[in-house]
Scaffold this active site. Structure first.
Site, PDB file in Angstrom:
ATOM      1  CE  LYS A 192      21.534 -15.603 -69.498  1.00  0.00           C
ATOM      2  NZ  LYS A 192      21.899 -16.568 -70.549  1.00  0.00           N
ATOM      3  CD  GLU A 267      30.614 -21.172 -56.429  1.00  0.00           C
ATOM      4  OE1 GLU A 267      31.767 -21.560 -56.699  1.00  0.00           O
ATOM      5  OE2 GLU A 267      30.178 -21.087 -55.267  1.00  0.00           O
ATOM      6  CB  CYS A 301      35.124 -24.071 -62.721  1.00  0.00           C
ATOM      7  SG  CYS A 301      34.170 -25.267 -61.785  1.00  0.00           S
ATOM      8  CD  GLU A 401      38.505 -20.656 -66.233  1.00  0.00           C
ATOM      9  OE1 GLU A 401      37.951 -19.659 -66.720  1.00  0.00           O
ATOM     10  OE2 GLU A 401      37.956 -21.402 -65.416  1.00  0.00           O
TER      11      GLU A 401
HETATM   12  P1  NAD Z   1      30.023 -16.719 -69.212  1.00  0.00           P
HETATM   13  O1  NAD Z   1      30.425 -15.849 -68.086  1.00  0.00           O
HETATM   14  O2  NAD Z   1      30.321 -16.293 -70.592  1.00  0.00           O
HETATM   15  O3  NAD Z   1      28.430 -16.963 -69.188  1.00  0.00           O
HETATM   16  C1  NAD Z   1      27.777 -17.484 -68.050  1.00  0.00           C
HETATM   17  C2  NAD Z   1      26.320 -17.056 -68.074  1.00  0.00           C
HETATM   18  O4  NAD Z   1      26.258 -15.641 -67.905  1.00  0.00           O
HETATM   19  C3  NAD Z   1      25.573 -17.361 -69.357  1.00  0.00           C
HETATM   20  O5  NAD Z   1      24.265 -17.768 -69.037  1.00  0.00           O
HETATM   21  C4  NAD Z   1      25.566 -16.012 -70.066  1.00  0.00           C
HETATM   22  O6  NAD Z   1      24.498 -15.860 -70.983  1.00  0.00           O
HETATM   23  C5  NAD Z   1      25.409 -15.078 -68.899  1.00  0.00           C
HETATM   24  N1  NAD Z   1      25.843 -13.699 -69.127  1.00  0.00           N
HETATM   25  C6  NAD Z   1      26.719 -13.231 -70.055  1.00  0.00           C
HETATM   26  N2  NAD Z   1      26.859 -11.891 -69.908  1.00  0.00           N
HETATM   27  C7  NAD Z   1      26.054 -11.511 -68.883  1.00  0.00           C
HETATM   28  C8  NAD Z   1      25.771 -10.265 -68.255  1.00  0.00           C
HETATM   29  N3  NAD Z   1      26.357  -9.126 -68.647  1.00  0.00           N
HETATM   30  N4  NAD Z   1      24.905 -10.243 -67.218  1.00  0.00           N
HETATM   31  C9  NAD Z   1      24.345 -11.379 -66.779  1.00  0.00           C
HETATM   32  N5  NAD Z   1      24.548 -12.594 -67.346  1.00  0.00           N
HETATM   33  C10 NAD Z   1      25.410 -12.663 -68.383  1.00  0.00           C
HETATM   34  O7  NAD Z   1      30.633 -18.155 -68.882  1.00  0.00           O
HETATM   35  P2  NAD Z   1      30.595 -19.477 -69.781  1.00  0.00           P
HETATM   36  O8  NAD Z   1      31.514 -19.276 -70.941  1.00  0.00           O
HETATM   37  O9  NAD Z   1      29.181 -19.878 -70.040  1.00  0.00           O
HETATM   38  O10 NAD Z   1      31.228 -20.550 -68.754  1.00  0.00           O
HETATM   39  C11 NAD Z   1      32.570 -20.753 -68.577  1.00  0.00           C
HETATM   40  C12 NAD Z   1      33.081 -20.040 -67.336  1.00  0.00           C
HETATM   41  O11 NAD Z   1      32.337 -20.472 -66.196  1.00  0.00           O
HETATM   42  C13 NAD Z   1      34.519 -20.381 -67.015  1.00  0.00           C
HETATM   43  O12 NAD Z   1      35.221 -19.227 -66.641  1.00  0.00           O
HETATM   44  C14 NAD Z   1      34.411 -21.347 -65.832  1.00  0.00           C
HETATM   45  O13 NAD Z   1      35.535 -21.420 -65.007  1.00  0.00           O
HETATM   46  C15 NAD Z   1      33.229 -20.799 -65.130  1.00  0.00           C
HETATM   47  N6  NAD Z   1      32.642 -21.830 -64.256  1.00  0.00           N
HETATM   48  C16 NAD Z   1      32.837 -21.730 -62.897  1.00  0.00           C
HETATM   49  C17 NAD Z   1      32.334 -22.730 -62.038  1.00  0.00           C
HETATM   50  C18 NAD Z   1      32.500 -22.656 -60.549  1.00  0.00           C
HETATM   51  O14 NAD Z   1      31.762 -23.351 -59.831  1.00  0.00           O
HETATM   52  N7  NAD Z   1      33.414 -21.868 -60.024  1.00  0.00           N
HETATM   53  C19 NAD Z   1      31.642 -23.816 -62.592  1.00  0.00           C
HETATM   54  C20 NAD Z   1      31.480 -23.872 -63.973  1.00  0.00           C
HETATM   55  C21 NAD Z   1      31.975 -22.863 -64.797  1.00  0.00           C
END
Ligand code: NAD
Length: 508
Positions: A192, A267, A301, A401
């Site tokens: 997804k 991650e 990130c 962040e």
């Molecule tokens: P997010 O957590 O809002 O969403 C990530 C994904 O999770 C999306 O596909 C979303 O639809 C899904 N999601 C949302 N609620 C969910 C639930 N209850 N159950 C399952 N899936 C769910 O994150 P974002 O805003 O898309 O991305 C930004 C974040 O990602 C930042 O905190 C960033 O640091 C982190 N990030 C981490 C890395 C890493 O490798 N450590 C890399 C990139 C981004």
């Protein structure tokens, strides 16, 4: 704002039509049963970039059961590593052939510059090829010294059905840090993407079909965290969840997956420090700090959103970074020369602005920027390069962040103090050290709490070098051989040679 480098025109070609992103379930590219879709308006251009099928529990159930069947009948897991590698290498070729198509959608949906989208999408082919190489070379271990009559063998087996959930900031790259590794291991998957950036993941489906991946081995469901993501993490037929996203959602996933005790690899976020000593090459360090904070508009990130600079050089060093910040090309992401594009959503731009305003109220000094940026012809869904000085460790801008083009500056006097400031965070994703003294660098590398430590560089990455975080930045590892092993179970085979086993039950 006048003395910033702003690009308003564009060089890349816009698509004629919005992309129609659809699910990929059991080998078929399909719409939602109820026909519902969601629109993605480009944050930079305000045009309709894509319309994506909006998944429900029905599509998610169908995708999970297709992946389960495909795993259980062995159509993929029982192929040789060589045959799996052949398919993954073909996908890599197709990704390269489709680089421009992928890149344009990635830019329109996320707001990132086209040059970076090309690098991210085309460059992802290397992750697929590296994963293909692991499918052929990874192996377990043998124990030939357990006694004359015993041979022990530890074999690696695919873990099963993997749910892969990705964020919006590097949609195609993060997908490629997970999916080819899971497939190389012999797993089947349900994927997804973020609802904000569905298209490049949906486009991959066409390439998987063309490369000959058997039906049901990879399934893609588009839609929101609820219901699609949450069902992917709670369903009993899923064996593992591989998630990249926010720490808050990562924590929620550990709860929903807990009932069935799935393996969960996470991650998550970061608050990554770069520590700068006076003996460092300050020209290189200033350039790397500028890159580290503005790359992907700071929506990264690995953003080096805080620097910890030695007091003796702090003023000069900040002046260098401010001067470089003015030269960075902000603006129209569809121009090849643009280095920093648009903020992903209006709400997120608000959030970034609030962090800066709150820090200012608490006594920090905004040395550059600190507000939305308007690009002629495109509007104000952009943010100025921003440097905030006089930040203290207790301020939210130093600990949380921000996920924007905002640098927080803290200072130190001794190595111990620098390390303790670097470790003073809930996160532990990455950290950097700048010094010509090898002892300083080694001591920092050993004592800093982070999954990756860069020495006299920032954000160099390689498929071979595993990646992940400690503390609240996550659990498990991605890419490299350690990342590959996350998708494998190990099994011990203990075998007796000859009839040497002493009976346990004795004749009375
Ligand atoms: P997010 O957590 O809002 O969403 C990530 C994904 O999770 C999306 O596909 C979303 O639809 C899904 N999601 C949302 N609620 C969910 C639930 N209850 N159950 C399952 N899936 C769910 O994150 P974002 O805003 O898309 O991305 C930004 C974040 O990602 C930042 O905190 C960033 O640091 C982190 N990030 C981490 C890395 C890493 O490798 N450590 C890399 C990139 C981004």
């Amino acid at each position: 704002m006048k003395d910033l480098n702003i690009i308003s025109d564009q060089t890349a070609t816009m698509p004629d039509q919005p992309y129609q992103a659809r699910h990929f379930i059991d080998g078929k590219i399909i719409d939602s049963a109820d026909g519902r879709t969601s629109d993605r308006i480009s944050p930079s251009h305000g045009v309709l970039a894509s319309q994506a099928a909006l998944g429900t529990a029905k599509e998610t159930e169908a995708a999970i059961s297709a992946a389960r069947r495909a795993f259980d009948d062995g159509r993929w897991s029982q192929l040789s590593g060589k045959d799996r590698a052949t398919v993954l290498n073909k996908v890599a070729d197709l990704i390269e052939a489709n680089e421009e198509r992928l890149a344009v959608l990635e830019t329109l949906e996320s707001g990132k510059p086209i040059s970076q989208s090309r690098g991210e999408c085309g460059g992802a082919a290397d992750l697929w090829r590296y994963a293909a190489s692991l499918a052929r070379t990874s192996h377990g271990e043998s124990h030939n010294a357990l006694g004359n009559d015993i041979l022990g063998v530890v074999v690696k087996e695919p873990i099963g059905v993997v749910s892969i959930i990705t964020p919006w900031n590097f949609p195609f790259w993060i997908l490629s840090q997970k999916l080819p590794f899971a497939l190389a291991a012999g797993c089947t998957c349900v994927v997804k993407p973020s609802e904000v950036t569905p298209s490049t993941t949906a486009m991959l489906a066409e390439m998987l079909v063309e490369a000959g991946l058997p039906a049901g081995v990879c399934n893609i469901v588009l839609g929101y965290g609820d219901p699609v993501g949450s069902l992917m993490t709670s369903h009993a037929d899923v064996d593992m969840v591989s998630f990249t996203g926010s720490t808050a959602v990562g924590k929620a996933i550990t709860k929903t997956s807990g009932d069935t005790l799935k393996k969960v690899a996470l991650e998550l976020g970061g608050k990554n420090p770069q520590v700068i000593f006076p003996d460092a090459n300050l020209e290189d360090a200033a350039d790397a700090v500028t890159f580290g904070v503005y790359f992907n508009v700071g929506q990264c990130c690995n953003s080096s959103s805080r620097i910890i600079v030695h007091e003796d050089i702090a003023d000069d060093f900040v002046a260098r970074v401010v001067e470089l910040s003015r030269k960075v090309a902000f603006g129209n992401p569809m121009h090849t020369d643009t280095q920093v594009g648009a903020i992903v959503t209006a709400d997120h731009r608000e959030k970034i602005d609030n962090y800066v305003a709150t820090a200012k109220d608490a006594g920090a000094e905004v040395c550059l920027g600190g507000g939305p940026l308007s690009v002629p012809g495109l509007g104000d869904q952009f943010y100025q390069p921003t440097v905030v000085c006089g930040v203290t460790p207790d301020m939210a801008i130093a600990r949380e962040e921000v996920f924007g083009p905002v640098l927080s500056v803290l200072t130190f006097r001794t190595l111990d103090e620098a390390i303790s400031l670097a470790n003073d965070a809930e996160y532990g994703l990455s950290a950097g050290i700048w010094s010509e003294n090898v002892h300083t660098c080694l001591e920092f590398g050993r004592r800093v709490q982070a999954g990756t430590v860069w020495t006299n560089t920032w954000m160099d990455g390689f498929p071979e070098m595993t990646f992940g975080g400690v503390k609240q930045s996550g659990q498990g590892r991605e890419i490299g051989s350690y990342g590959y092993d996350e998708f494998l179970e190990v099994k011990s085979l203990v075998m007796r040679i000859g009839r040497t086993r002493e009976p346990w039950v004795r004749d009375s």
